[in-house]
Design a protein around this motif. Structure first.
Motif, PDB file in Angstrom:
ATOM      1  N   ALA A   1       0.825  -1.205   0.000  1.00 42.69           N
ATOM      2  CA  ALA A   1       0.000   0.000   0.000  1.00 42.69           C
ATOM      3  C   ALA A   1       0.863   1.261   0.000  1.00 42.69           C
ATOM      4  O   ALA A   1       0.603   2.227  -0.743  1.00 42.69           O
ATOM      5  CB  ALA A   1      -0.932  -0.024   1.207  1.00 42.69           C
ATOM      6  N   LEU A   2       1.895   1.258   0.855  1.00 48.58           N
ATOM      7  CA  LEU A   2       2.788   2.423   0.904  1.00 48.58           C
ATOM      8  C   LEU A   2       3.552   2.611  -0.410  1.00 48.58           C
ATOM      9  O   LEU A   2       3.758   3.741  -0.874  1.00 48.58           O
ATOM     10  CB  LEU A   2       3.772   2.273   2.068  1.00 48.58           C
ATOM     11  N   ALA A   3       3.978   1.500  -1.010  1.00 50.95           N
ATOM     12  CA  ALA A   3       4.698   1.601  -2.284  1.00 50.95           C
ATOM     13  C   ALA A   3       3.812   2.200  -3.362  1.00 50.95           C
ATOM     14  O   ALA A   3       4.260   3.035  -4.169  1.00 50.95           O
ATOM     15  CB  ALA A   3       5.196   0.225  -2.705  1.00 50.95           C
ATOM     16  N   CYS A   4       2.559   1.803  -3.383  1.00 50.31           N
ATOM     17  CA  CYS A   4       1.633   2.362  -4.368  1.00 50.31           C
ATOM     18  C   CYS A   4       1.427   3.852  -4.146  1.00 50.31           C
ATOM     19  O   CYS A   4       1.397   4.638  -5.099  1.00 50.31           O
ATOM     20  CB  CYS A   4       0.296   1.611  -4.291  1.00 50.31           C
ATOM     21  N   ALA A   5       1.327   4.270  -2.875  1.00 50.60           N
ATOM     22  CA  ALA A   5       1.140   5.688  -2.566  1.00 50.60           C
ATOM     23  C   ALA A   5       2.389   6.502  -2.942  1.00 50.60           C
ATOM     24  O   ALA A   5       2.284   7.579  -3.552  1.00 50.60           O
ATOM     25  CB  ALA A   5       0.819   5.850  -1.081  1.00 50.60           C
ATOM     26  N   VAL A   6       3.557   5.974  -2.592  1.00 53.28           N
ATOM     27  CA  VAL A   6       4.803   6.690  -2.893  1.00 53.28           C
ATOM     28  C   VAL A   6       5.013   6.802  -4.405  1.00 53.28           C
ATOM     29  O   VAL A   6       5.397   7.867  -4.928  1.00 53.28           O
ATOM     30  CB  VAL A   6       5.997   5.978  -2.218  1.00 53.28           C
ATOM     31  N   ASN A   7       4.742   5.718  -5.111  1.00 52.33           N
ATOM     32  CA  ASN A   7       4.916   5.727  -6.559  1.00 52.33           C
ATOM     33  C   ASN A   7       3.968   6.714  -7.227  1.00 52.33           C
ATOM     34  O   ASN A   7       4.349   7.437  -8.159  1.00 52.33           O
ATOM     35  CB  ASN A   7       4.697   4.312  -7.101  1.00 52.33           C
ATOM     36  N   SER A   8       2.725   6.760  -6.745  1.00 53.01           N
ATOM     37  CA  SER A   8       1.753   7.696  -7.317  1.00 53.01           C
ATOM     38  C   SER A   8       2.153   9.137  -7.048  1.00 53.01           C
ATOM     39  O   SER A   8       2.007  10.009  -7.919  1.00 53.01           O
ATOM     40  CB  SER A   8       0.362   7.422  -6.741  1.00 53.01           C
ATOM     41  N   PHE A   9       2.665   9.401  -5.841  1.00 53.01           N
ATOM     42  CA  PHE A   9       3.070  10.765  -5.512  1.00 53.01           C
ATOM     43  C   PHE A   9       4.286  11.190  -6.333  1.00 53.01           C
ATOM     44  O   PHE A   9       4.360  12.337  -6.804  1.00 53.01           O
ATOM     45  CB  PHE A   9       3.377  10.867  -4.018  1.00 53.01           C
ATOM     46  N   GLU A  10       5.240  10.285  -6.512  1.00 53.71           N
ATOM     47  CA  GLU A  10       6.463  10.647  -7.226  1.00 53.71           C
ATOM     48  C   GLU A  10       6.225  10.859  -8.710  1.00 53.71           C
ATOM     49  O   GLU A  10       6.618  11.895  -9.272  1.00 53.71           O
ATOM     50  CB  GLU A  10       7.530   9.570  -7.022  1.00 53.71           C
ATOM     51  N   HIS A  11       5.595   9.880  -9.353  1.00 46.42           N
ATOM     52  CA  HIS A  11       5.429   9.946 -10.807  1.00 46.42           C
ATOM     53  C   HIS A  11       4.101  10.569 -11.221  1.00 46.42           C
ATOM     54  O   HIS A  11       4.031  11.209 -12.275  1.00 46.42           O
ATOM     55  CB  HIS A  11       5.570   8.549 -11.406  1.00 46.42           C
ATOM     56  N   GLY A  12       3.061  10.375 -10.414  1.00 43.79           N
ATOM     57  CA  GLY A  12       1.812  11.075 -10.708  1.00 43.79           C
ATOM     58  C   GLY A  12       1.932  12.562 -10.451  1.00 43.79           C
ATOM     59  O   GLY A  12       1.428  13.392 -11.215  1.00 43.79           O
TER      60      GLY A  12
END
Length: 420
Positions: free
Chosen positions: A330-341
């Motif tokens: 869950a945290l990886a998905c949030a971090v990835n979305s914040f960085e690249h999104g």
């Protein structure tokens, strides 16, 4: 009718004195040419004089065309025209290459924008799917082996893709291509203006070549071996312009005055104290944040992959591993979305480009103040437009900066912070 002898002799004399002049003057002496006598039919024993003369003229023209022109026969005006045509052809060649680079950077920018969207969606879907499988494996003991293995493979694949994605930073690559397209379009317009004015010089051609090569170095197209470092140890402004050659100071005023030079120096002081410093500070923050996010994403998915391999509901360790996999995914998905999104890499590149813009402005002002390359009035208007101000506002800014200038730079810094 009887004609007297005197009349007859007079008529004979007058007829001799009058001759008919032809419209085409034929020289009395025809160039001697050795021509092979053609085979004549028995009926054509006599060739007309006009046909023979036509053949002689054609042979003379051929001989003159085959004879090379000596350098002494070329006039200075013809040499100047030939050199101007050669320089213009070189300018057209550079224009063609610049137009081609504009199209290439535009197309590659669209492609890398698609990379960012597709990779972001793919990695997030893989991470969410693996997290869901881990949760199902923890709740269903009969199928936990297959679900754990599947989630482990998905987490591992997501970790690898995310590491590559964070390394190349697609959003930052897109911003680089946008800036390259804009700068090459600006150079293209500069070349078109030079063509419209006409008479380019050798120095103009060399300057255009240096600008094209500097842009190629600043914004390379290939990734492997030429990609700009995405995580440098220190934030540095972008540089896409060549080094200014040191020339002698112009003898003429060229629209410059002592007051205008002082005004430009005051503007440089304010730019260094406020704009350049602010963009470098914000760029450093964005760069550090992007580094933390780029490392955190693959670490979280890697931890989730290891935890999913041992997740089960048969022991306390298995339950803890399942919980770690769920939280890590869950945290990886949030971090990835914040960085690249959120395109943090693009924000860092934007600050780098803005800092480079002010750096170029500083060097341009210092070069013109020292050597008076451009017309002073036109250059003042250009600086005002680049700073988003009118001429009166620009002069007011320089006047206030000059009145507050002292030995301590803190006064100028305080003034600049209040002014902007």
């Amino acid at each position: 009718m009887h004609v007297s002898p005197s009349t007859s002799s007079a008529c004979h004399g007058s007829c001799k004195s009058k001759k008919i002049s032809a419209a085409i003057h034929v020289p009395n002496k025809v160039p001697s040419l050795r021509l092979a006598a053609p085979m004549r039919s028995p009926g054509a024993e006599k060739t007309s004089f006009v046909d023979d003369h036509k053949i002689a003229i054609l042979e003379t023209i051929k001989q003159q065309q085959a004879r090379p022109l000596s350098p002494s026969s070329l006039s200075p005006s013809s040499i100047s025209t030939k050199n101007n045509e050669l320089l213009m052809s070189e300018v057209y060649m550079i224009l063609q290459e610049v137009s081609d680079r504009v199209e290439m950077h535009k197309n590659i920018g669209e492609q890398r924008n698609n990379w960012n969207t597709l990779l972001l969606n793919s990695v997030n879907m893989m991470t969410l799917t693996a997290t869901t499988m881990t949760g199902l494996a923890a709740s269903d003991p009969s199928s936990h082996v297959g679900l754990n293995m599947s989630s482990f493979l998905l987490f591992t694949a997501a970790t690898g893709m995310l590491a590559i994605m964070n390394k190349i930073q697609p959003s930052q690559l897109v911003e680089e291509q946008r800036n390259a397209t804009r700068l090459f379009k600006r150079l293209e317009q500069e070349i078109r203006v030079l063509i419209a004015i006409g008479r380019p010089t050798k120095a103009d051609v060399e300057s255009l070549m240096e600008k094209v090569l500097a842009l190629d170095r600043a914004y390379p197209l290939p990734l492997l071996g030429a990609m700009i470092e995405k995580f440098p140890s220190q934030f540095k402004p972008a540089r896409w312009w060549p080094e200014e050659s040191v020339d002698k100071r112009s003898e003429s005023s060229n629209g410059w005055s002592a007051a205008l030079e002082t005004q430009m120096r005051d503007i440089v002081r304010v730019i260094k104290a406020k704009d350049s410093e602010d963009y470098e500070r914000l760029g450093s923050i964005a760069l550090k944040l992007n580094k933390v996010l780029a490392v955190s994403g693959p670490v979280l998915t890697g931890v989730a992959a290891l935890a999913s391999a041992f997740a089960s509901n048969q022991s306390q360790i298995g339950s803890f591993a399942a919980a770690a996999a769920l939280v890590g995914g869950a945290l990886a998905c949030a971090v990835n979305s914040f960085e690249h999104g959120g395109q943090v890499g693009m924000v860092a590149e934007m600050y780098r480009n803005c800092a480079g813009q002010f750096k170029q402005m500083e060097e341009s002002i210092e070069s013109n103040v020292g050597h008076r390359r451009e017309n002073g009035e036109v250059f003042e208007m250009k600086v005002a437009l680049q700073l988003g101000r009118s001429l009166s506002e620009l002069r007011n800014l320089a006047r206030k900066s000059s009145s507050l200038r002292s030995g301590d730079g803190a006064i100028v810094d305080e003034f600049a912070s209040k002014l902007f």
